[in-house]
Design a protein around this motif. Structure first.
Motif, PDB file in Angstrom:
ATOM      1  N   SER A 119      -2.414 -23.044 -13.425  1.00 47.79           N
ATOM      2  CA  SER A 119      -3.140 -24.295 -13.645  1.00 47.79           C
ATOM      3  C   SER A 119      -4.496 -24.239 -12.973  1.00 47.79           C
ATOM      4  CB  SER A 119      -2.346 -25.475 -13.080  1.00 47.79           C
ATOM      5  OG  SER A 119      -2.252 -25.372 -11.666  1.00 47.79           O
ATOM      6  N   VAL A 120      -5.355 -25.183 -13.330  1.00 44.23           N
ATOM      7  CA  VAL A 120      -6.653 -25.292 -12.673  1.00 44.23           C
ATOM      8  C   VAL A 120      -6.469 -25.663 -11.211  1.00 44.23           C
ATOM      9  CG1 VAL A 120      -8.831 -26.577 -12.637  1.00 44.23           C
ATOM     10  CG2 VAL A 120      -7.836 -25.882 -14.822  1.00 44.23           C
ATOM     11  N   ASN A 140      -9.718 -25.722 -22.694  1.00 48.43           N
ATOM     12  CA  ASN A 140      -9.166 -24.578 -23.413  1.00 48.43           C
ATOM     13  C   ASN A 140      -7.658 -24.495 -23.253  1.00 48.43           C
ATOM     14  OD1 ASN A 140      -9.781 -22.031 -24.956  1.00 48.43           O
ATOM     15  ND2 ASN A 140      -8.794 -21.106 -23.173  1.00 48.43           N
ATOM     16  N   GLY A 141      -7.167 -24.886 -22.075  1.00 49.59           N
ATOM     17  CA  GLY A 141      -5.752 -24.714 -21.784  1.00 49.59           C
ATOM     18  C   GLY A 141      -5.451 -23.249 -21.518  1.00 49.59           C
ATOM     19  N   PRO A 142      -4.177 -22.902 -21.316  1.00 51.73           N
ATOM     20  CA  PRO A 142      -3.834 -21.493 -21.124  1.00 51.73           C
ATOM     21  C   PRO A 142      -4.288 -20.664 -22.317  1.00 51.73           C
ATOM     22  CG  PRO A 142      -1.978 -22.907 -20.558  1.00 51.73           C
ATOM     23  CD  PRO A 142      -3.007 -23.789 -21.218  1.00 51.73           C
ATOM     24  N   GLY A 143      -4.823 -19.487 -22.042  1.00 54.44           N
ATOM     25  CA  GLY A 143      -5.290 -18.647 -23.139  1.00 54.44           C
ATOM     26  C   GLY A 143      -6.075 -17.456 -22.655  1.00 54.44           C
ATOM     27  N   PHE A 176       5.413 -15.719 -18.581  1.00 51.50           N
ATOM     28  CA  PHE A 176       4.486 -15.478 -17.477  1.00 51.50           C
ATOM     29  C   PHE A 176       4.200 -16.787 -16.743  1.00 51.50           C
ATOM     30  CE2 PHE A 176       1.354 -12.046 -16.247  1.00 51.50           C
ATOM     31  CZ  PHE A 176       0.933 -12.654 -15.085  1.00 51.50           C
ATOM     32  N   LEU A 177       3.990 -17.859 -17.499  1.00 50.64           N
ATOM     33  CA  LEU A 177       3.724 -19.148 -16.867  1.00 50.64           C
ATOM     34  C   LEU A 177       4.912 -19.616 -16.019  1.00 50.64           C
ATOM     35  CD1 LEU A 177       1.866 -21.066 -19.715  1.00 50.64           C
ATOM     36  CD2 LEU A 177       0.922 -20.414 -17.487  1.00 50.64           C
TER      37      LEU A 177
END
Length: 377
Positions: A119-120, A140-143, A176-177
């Motif tokens: 996360s940010v 953008n979100g995860p990417g 992974f998350l």
């Protein structure tokens, strides 16, 4: 492959040699803009442990997240799936764990690693994020998008090759998350392959390359994007793409609301991963051509085309692949490394590969092919 193997521990790490990494980098701090600029020292000494275990691991491959977490908590490297390529992950705050990544890959200490967070908010713990970077990551979100930003002192110099900056990204893969959410530390994770070779996009690719060098491979299926993340240097006066990747430049500009510079030149002292002149390379020679050319493929060579190579001469049907018969750049990117690996393992004497159109993910594909291209000595 699925049996449980608990982490092994050893003592007596011995003397730690010093590796000198040259740096001379202006770095910007501040929430939304430049508040101060400093220049890093010309040289920083990076400590690399010299007594990592010499005996091979009994590598396991499976779908057990608990096994992966157990090894990571023990300071060991584990191969994990991402949406881009499989990464070789280890505790980014533990210099000895990071050193095992370098040892397994035979990676030179001057090539920095990316740090992965969930996360940010997590990213803020390890790096100074300008406000516009935070907003871009949130939007953008995860990417497959990485920002190079000033690092905090908790990130070891070995991760950044002595640079005062670090590449931060939020991967877009559920396994992974979830691993990141279960751990109290971020993960440094370059591609899970021997340094300079074709990146892996399946767990089997990792097994074929790193068996005996790492303890565990978490199988999460084939990678959906297939090329590494786009890297944007946020420490320069103008945001600059320094590595083309899974997020097209047009998307980056839309996120930032402005144009960006693109500087993907090769360097012997890279500021980010994947910038060496030779990288992603097969073991056999690779020649790069334009697909519309009439090409006579040398006898015994393989062919990797983009969409249509029916006009090429002397193509071996058993050693030829098309990245995307439907002319889809996302499909081409997802197939790129797998098809290069298939050609490399086909018994061919070399590979003739065609460039992609310069749109969408085409520039990232061409960047990988250009760095993979090499010729007989």
């Amino acid at each position: 492959m699925g049996s449980s193997v608990r982490p092994r521990h050893w003592t007596g790490r011995g003397a730690v040699p010093q590796v000198t990494c040259a740096t001379n980098r202006s770095v910007m701090h501040g929430a939304d803009g430049v508040q101060c600029i400093f220049v890093a020292p010309n040289k920083i000494n990076v400590n690399v442990p010299n007594d990592l275990p010499s005996l091979p691991y009994e590598t396991q491959m499976g779908t057990s997240m608990e096994q992966a977490l157990e090894w990571l908590r023990a300071g060991e490297p584990v191969a994990l799936p991402t949406e881009t390529v499989y990464g070789l992950a280890a505790n980014a705050l533990d210099g000895h764990a990071v050193a095992r990544i370098f040892a397994a890959k035979n990676r030179p200490a001057f090539d920095p690693l990316l740090v992965h967070v969930d996360s940010v908010a997590s990213a803020r713990k390890y790096a100074y994020l300008p406000g516009w970077v935070e907003r871009a990551l949130e939007a953008n979100g995860p990417g497959p998008l990485t920002f190079v930003v000033p690092k905090k002192d908790c990130i070891p110099d070995l991760v950044t090759s002595g640079l005062p900056t670090v590449g931060i990204r939020i991967p877009n893969h559920p396994l992974f998350l979830e691993v990141l959410r279960q751990l109290p530390f971020p993960l440094a994770a370059p591609s899970a392959n021997p340094f300079g070779y074709i990146s892996p996009t399946t767990a089997q690719h990792v097994w074929d390359q790193l068996y005996g060098k790492i303890p565990y491979i978490l199988d999460g299926g084939a990678c959906s994007v297939g090329v590494e993340s786009t890297i944007v240097d946020a420490t320069l006066p103008v945001p600059t793409v320094v590595r083309l990747g899974g997020t097209p430049v047009e998307r980056v500009e839309a996120l930032l609301g402005r144009t960006v510079e693109v500087r993907t030149h090769s360097s012997s002292r890279p500021q980010a991963p994947g910038l060496l002149e030779s990288h992603y390379a097969p073991r056999i020679p690779l020649i790069l051509v334009d697909e519309h050319e009439v090409v006579e493929v040398p006898c015994g060579w393989a062919a990797v085309g983009y969409r249509n190579i029916a006009h090429w001469i002397q193509v071996d049907p058993n050693r030829s692949w098309l990245l995307t018969p439907q002319n889809n750049d996302c499909e081409a990117a997802a197939n790129l490394f797998a098809f290069l690996r298939a050609a490399d393992s086909s018994g061919a004497q070399g590979i003739v590969a065609s460039r992609a159109p310069q749109q969408g993910l085409g520039p990232a594909i061409n960047d990988r092919l250009q760095r993979a291209a090499h010729f007989p000595a």
